[in-house]
Design a protein around this motif. Structure first.
Motif, PDB file in Angstrom:
ATOM      1  N   LYS A 258      39.032  47.428  47.232  1.00  0.00           N
ATOM      2  CA  LYS A 258      38.706  45.763  47.439  1.00  0.00           C
ATOM      3  C   LYS A 258      38.324  45.566  47.996  1.00  0.00           C
ATOM      4  O   LYS A 258      38.596  46.027  49.314  1.00  0.00           O
ATOM      5  CB  LYS A 258      40.291  45.579  46.551  1.00  0.00           C
ATOM      6  CG  LYS A 258      40.602  46.017  45.131  1.00  0.00           C
ATOM      7  CD  LYS A 258      40.983  44.988  44.769  1.00  0.00           C
ATOM      8  CE  LYS A 258      43.033  46.327  43.600  1.00  0.00           C
ATOM      9  NZ  LYS A 258      43.750  44.996  43.263  1.00  0.00           N
ATOM     10  N   LEU A 259      37.364  45.139  47.990  1.00  0.00           N
ATOM     11  CA  LEU A 259      36.755  43.844  49.068  1.00  0.00           C
ATOM     12  C   LEU A 259      36.434  42.091  48.676  1.00  0.00           C
ATOM     13  O   LEU A 259      36.414  41.660  47.403  1.00  0.00           O
ATOM     14  CB  LEU A 259      35.354  44.253  49.193  1.00  0.00           C
ATOM     15  CG  LEU A 259      34.184  43.238  50.020  1.00  0.00           C
ATOM     16  CD1 LEU A 259      34.588  43.660  51.545  1.00  0.00           C
ATOM     17  CD2 LEU A 259      32.701  43.840  50.345  1.00  0.00           C
ATOM     18  N   PHE A 260      36.972  41.328  49.291  1.00  0.00           N
ATOM     19  CA  PHE A 260      36.969  40.102  48.544  1.00  0.00           C
ATOM     20  C   PHE A 260      36.579  39.341  50.032  1.00  0.00           C
ATOM     21  O   PHE A 260      36.772  39.086  50.716  1.00  0.00           O
ATOM     22  CB  PHE A 260      38.619  39.785  48.940  1.00  0.00           C
ATOM     23  CG  PHE A 260      38.585  37.769  48.618  1.00  0.00           C
ATOM     24  CD1 PHE A 260      38.613  37.301  47.605  1.00  0.00           C
ATOM     25  CD2 PHE A 260      38.846  36.931  49.906  1.00  0.00           C
ATOM     26  CE1 PHE A 260      38.087  36.310  46.510  1.00  0.00           C
ATOM     27  CE2 PHE A 260      39.107  35.582  48.817  1.00  0.00           C
ATOM     28  CZ  PHE A 260      38.727  35.458  47.595  1.00  0.00           C
ATOM     29  N   VAL A 261      35.216  38.602  49.098  1.00  0.00           N
ATOM     30  CA  VAL A 261      34.309  37.939  49.997  1.00  0.00           C
ATOM     31  C   VAL A 261      34.300  36.370  49.498  1.00  0.00           C
ATOM     32  O   VAL A 261      34.291  35.763  49.216  1.00  0.00           O
ATOM     33  CB  VAL A 261      32.844  38.171  50.113  1.00  0.00           C
ATOM     34  CG1 VAL A 261      32.351  37.499  50.540  1.00  0.00           C
ATOM     35  CG2 VAL A 261      32.706  39.752  49.445  1.00  0.00           C
TER      36      VAL A 261
ATOM     37  N   ARG B 221      26.507  40.961  41.895  1.00  0.00           N
ATOM     38  CA  ARG B 221      25.327  41.642  41.494  1.00  0.00           C
ATOM     39  C   ARG B 221      24.541  41.085  43.101  1.00  0.00           C
ATOM     40  O   ARG B 221      23.341  42.115  43.285  1.00  0.00           O
ATOM     41  CB  ARG B 221      25.054  42.010  40.564  1.00  0.00           C
ATOM     42  CG  ARG B 221      25.900  42.721  39.730  1.00  0.00           C
ATOM     43  CD  ARG B 221      25.092  43.028  37.698  1.00  0.00           C
ATOM     44  NE  ARG B 221      23.972  44.110  38.018  1.00  0.00           N
ATOM     45  CZ  ARG B 221      24.332  45.489  37.967  1.00  0.00           C
ATOM     46  NH1 ARG B 221      24.916  45.871  37.700  1.00  0.00           N
ATOM     47  NH2 ARG B 221      23.181  46.111  37.511  1.00  0.00           N
ATOM     48  N   GLN B 222      24.062  40.006  42.695  1.00  0.00           N
ATOM     49  CA  GLN B 222      22.949  39.168  43.395  1.00  0.00           C
ATOM     50  C   GLN B 222      23.319  39.544  45.258  1.00  0.00           C
ATOM     51  O   GLN B 222      22.849  39.711  45.641  1.00  0.00           O
ATOM     52  CB  GLN B 222      22.780  37.872  43.081  1.00  0.00           C
ATOM     53  CG  GLN B 222      22.518  37.671  42.371  1.00  0.00           C
ATOM     54  CD  GLN B 222      22.597  35.874  41.498  1.00  0.00           C
ATOM     55  OE1 GLN B 222      23.486  35.223  41.995  1.00  0.00           O
ATOM     56  NE2 GLN B 222      21.358  35.640  40.897  1.00  0.00           N
ATOM     57  N   LEU B 223      24.537  39.612  45.292  1.00  0.00           N
ATOM     58  CA  LEU B 223      24.675  39.829  46.856  1.00  0.00           C
ATOM     59  C   LEU B 223      24.637  40.381  47.390  1.00  0.00           C
ATOM     60  O   LEU B 223      24.373  41.625  48.522  1.00  0.00           O
ATOM     61  CB  LEU B 223      26.571  39.222  47.198  1.00  0.00           C
ATOM     62  CG  LEU B 223      27.532  39.063  48.586  1.00  0.00           C
ATOM     63  CD1 LEU B 223      26.755  38.160  48.962  1.00  0.00           C
ATOM     64  CD2 LEU B 223      28.591  39.725  47.971  1.00  0.00           C
TER      65      LEU B 223
ATOM     66  N   PHE C 196      22.049  42.150  49.903  1.00  0.00           N
ATOM     67  CA  PHE C 196      21.844  43.402  50.638  1.00  0.00           C
ATOM     68  C   PHE C 196      21.727  45.183  50.843  1.00  0.00           C
ATOM     69  O   PHE C 196      22.855  45.987  51.328  1.00  0.00           O
ATOM     70  CB  PHE C 196      24.047  43.650  51.829  1.00  0.00           C
ATOM     71  CG  PHE C 196      24.305  42.109  52.423  1.00  0.00           C
ATOM     72  CD1 PHE C 196      24.095  41.851  53.383  1.00  0.00           C
ATOM     73  CD2 PHE C 196      24.561  41.097  51.639  1.00  0.00           C
ATOM     74  CE1 PHE C 196      24.569  40.589  53.789  1.00  0.00           C
ATOM     75  CE2 PHE C 196      24.818  39.603  52.392  1.00  0.00           C
ATOM     76  CZ  PHE C 196      24.579  40.038  53.318  1.00  0.00           C
ATOM     77  N   GLU C 197      21.253  45.211  49.708  1.00  0.00           N
ATOM     78  CA  GLU C 197      20.270  46.748  49.404  1.00  0.00           C
ATOM     79  C   GLU C 197      21.856  47.691  49.257  1.00  0.00           C
ATOM     80  O   GLU C 197      21.163  48.533  49.360  1.00  0.00           O
ATOM     81  CB  GLU C 197      19.763  47.196  50.829  1.00  0.00           C
ATOM     82  CG  GLU C 197      18.122  46.330  50.553  1.00  0.00           C
ATOM     83  CD  GLU C 197      17.480  46.525  51.839  1.00  0.00           C
ATOM     84  OE1 GLU C 197      18.048  47.975  52.784  1.00  0.00           O
ATOM     85  OE2 GLU C 197      16.625  46.060  52.472  1.00  0.00           O
ATOM     86  N   GLN C 198      22.797  46.920  48.130  1.00  0.00           N
ATOM     87  CA  GLN C 198      23.557  48.147  47.780  1.00  0.00           C
ATOM     88  C   GLN C 198      23.647  48.040  46.588  1.00  0.00           C
ATOM     89  O   GLN C 198      23.395  47.363  46.043  1.00  0.00           O
ATOM     90  CB  GLN C 198      24.837  47.368  48.583  1.00  0.00           C
ATOM     91  CG  GLN C 198      25.036  47.228  49.573  1.00  0.00           C
ATOM     92  CD  GLN C 198      25.950  48.634  50.232  1.00  0.00           C
ATOM     93  OE1 GLN C 198      26.001  49.005  50.056  1.00  0.00           O
ATOM     94  NE2 GLN C 198      25.375  48.379  51.526  1.00  0.00           N
ATOM     95  N   ALA C 199      24.012  49.057  45.754  1.00  0.00           N
ATOM     96  CA  ALA C 199      23.653  49.181  45.059  1.00  0.00           C
ATOM     97  C   ALA C 199      24.939  48.825  43.858  1.00  0.00           C
ATOM     98  O   ALA C 199      26.072  49.531  43.566  1.00  0.00           O
ATOM     99  CB  ALA C 199      24.306  51.261  44.143  1.00  0.00           C
TER     100      ALA C 199
ATOM    101  N   CYS D  61      32.282  47.000  40.885  1.00  0.00           N
ATOM    102  CA  CYS D  61      33.802  46.853  40.299  1.00  0.00           C
ATOM    103  C   CYS D  61      34.836  46.662  41.075  1.00  0.00           C
ATOM    104  O   CYS D  61      36.065  46.562  40.577  1.00  0.00           O
ATOM    105  CB  CYS D  61      34.385  47.942  39.590  1.00  0.00           C
ATOM    106  SG  CYS D  61      33.725  49.625  40.874  1.00  0.00           S
ATOM    107  N   CYS D  62      34.938  46.567  42.383  1.00  0.00           N
ATOM    108  CA  CYS D  62      36.369  46.308  43.240  1.00  0.00           C
ATOM    109  C   CYS D  62      35.256  45.398  44.675  1.00  0.00           C
ATOM    110  O   CYS D  62      35.836  45.033  45.557  1.00  0.00           O
ATOM    111  CB  CYS D  62      35.357  47.846  44.632  1.00  0.00           C
ATOM    112  SG  CYS D  62      35.385  49.296  43.738  1.00  0.00           S
TER     113      CYS D  62
END
Length: 213
Positions: free
Chosen positions: A79-82, A92-94, A98-101, A107-108
């Motif tokens: 998991k990642l918490f920002v 999804r916007q974030l 940062f050009e991540q799928a 989900c994480c």
């Protein structure tokens, strides 16, 4: 009368000298503290391999989030918490920014919108990990920000294992920082904020012992 005036001048002079000595001692103590603080700023990632329950990244620089997403992709946590995200920005916007799928990571990744300073980051993260049953986390933030972040996080989450993962912004020169006006100014500012955080913590502890206040 002349004796009284001379005596008054001597007393005033002694007071002035005493005040000057006090200022000098305070200045030396502050400078010694700054040197100590500078030595607390990480120069490398001490532990890049340990897996933790979660990754927590504090907003404030694009390289921080890039690093955190790379860690998540490399399965250093599930998991990642920002913490400290602008309101209106979703996962999804974030990730797209940062050009991540999004379909692979959405989900994480969890976002926190309440924090606007380091103390707020710690409080917001403490609430999140309580909900997620997290016992260990990897903390991602800029190297000069790490000492104050660890202070606040350990204070709010004393039972949680925290693995520091500093990010090294190119403009900040950790080595010979006193030769670089921008780096020295940034370090002095962080040191001042660190001192404020220490005092704030003392006051919190003091008021906690006096519930009638």
């Amino acid at each position: 009368m002349k004796t009284d005036r001379a005596s008054l001048r001597r007393r005033n002079l002694r007071r002035l000298r005493g005040f000057a000595v006090l200022l000098l001692l305070c200045g030396l103590a502050w400078a010694a503290g700054l040197l100590w603080f500078a030595n607390q700023v990480p120069t490398q990632v001490a532990d890049s391999d340990s897996r933790t329950d979660a990754i927590v990244v504090l907003t404030g620089g694009s390289s921080r989030l890039d690093t955190a997403l790379d860690l998540l992709t490399n399965e250093k946590a599930d998991k990642l918490f920002v913490s400290g995200v602008y309101r209106g920005v979703d996962v999804r916007q974030l990730l797209a920014l940062f050009e991540q799928a999004p379909e692979e990571l959405s989900c994480c990744v969890f976002l926190g919108y309440e924090a606007d300073n380091t103390r707020g980051n710690a409080l917001e993260t403490a609430d999140w990990i309580a909900d997620q049953n997290v016992r260990s986390l990897r903390l991602v933030t800029a190297t000069y920000h790490m000492p104050r972040s660890l202070l606040e996080f350990h204070r709010r989450m004393p039972e949680v294992t925290i693995v520091p993962h500093p990010v090294f912004p190119e403009p900040f020169k950790r080595e010979d920082w006193w030769l670089w006006p921008g780096s020295s100014s940034l370090l002095v500012t962080e040191y001042s904020k660190y001192l404020v955080a220490v005092v704030h913590g003392w006051l919190d502890d003091l008021f906690a012992k006096m519930p009638w206040l």
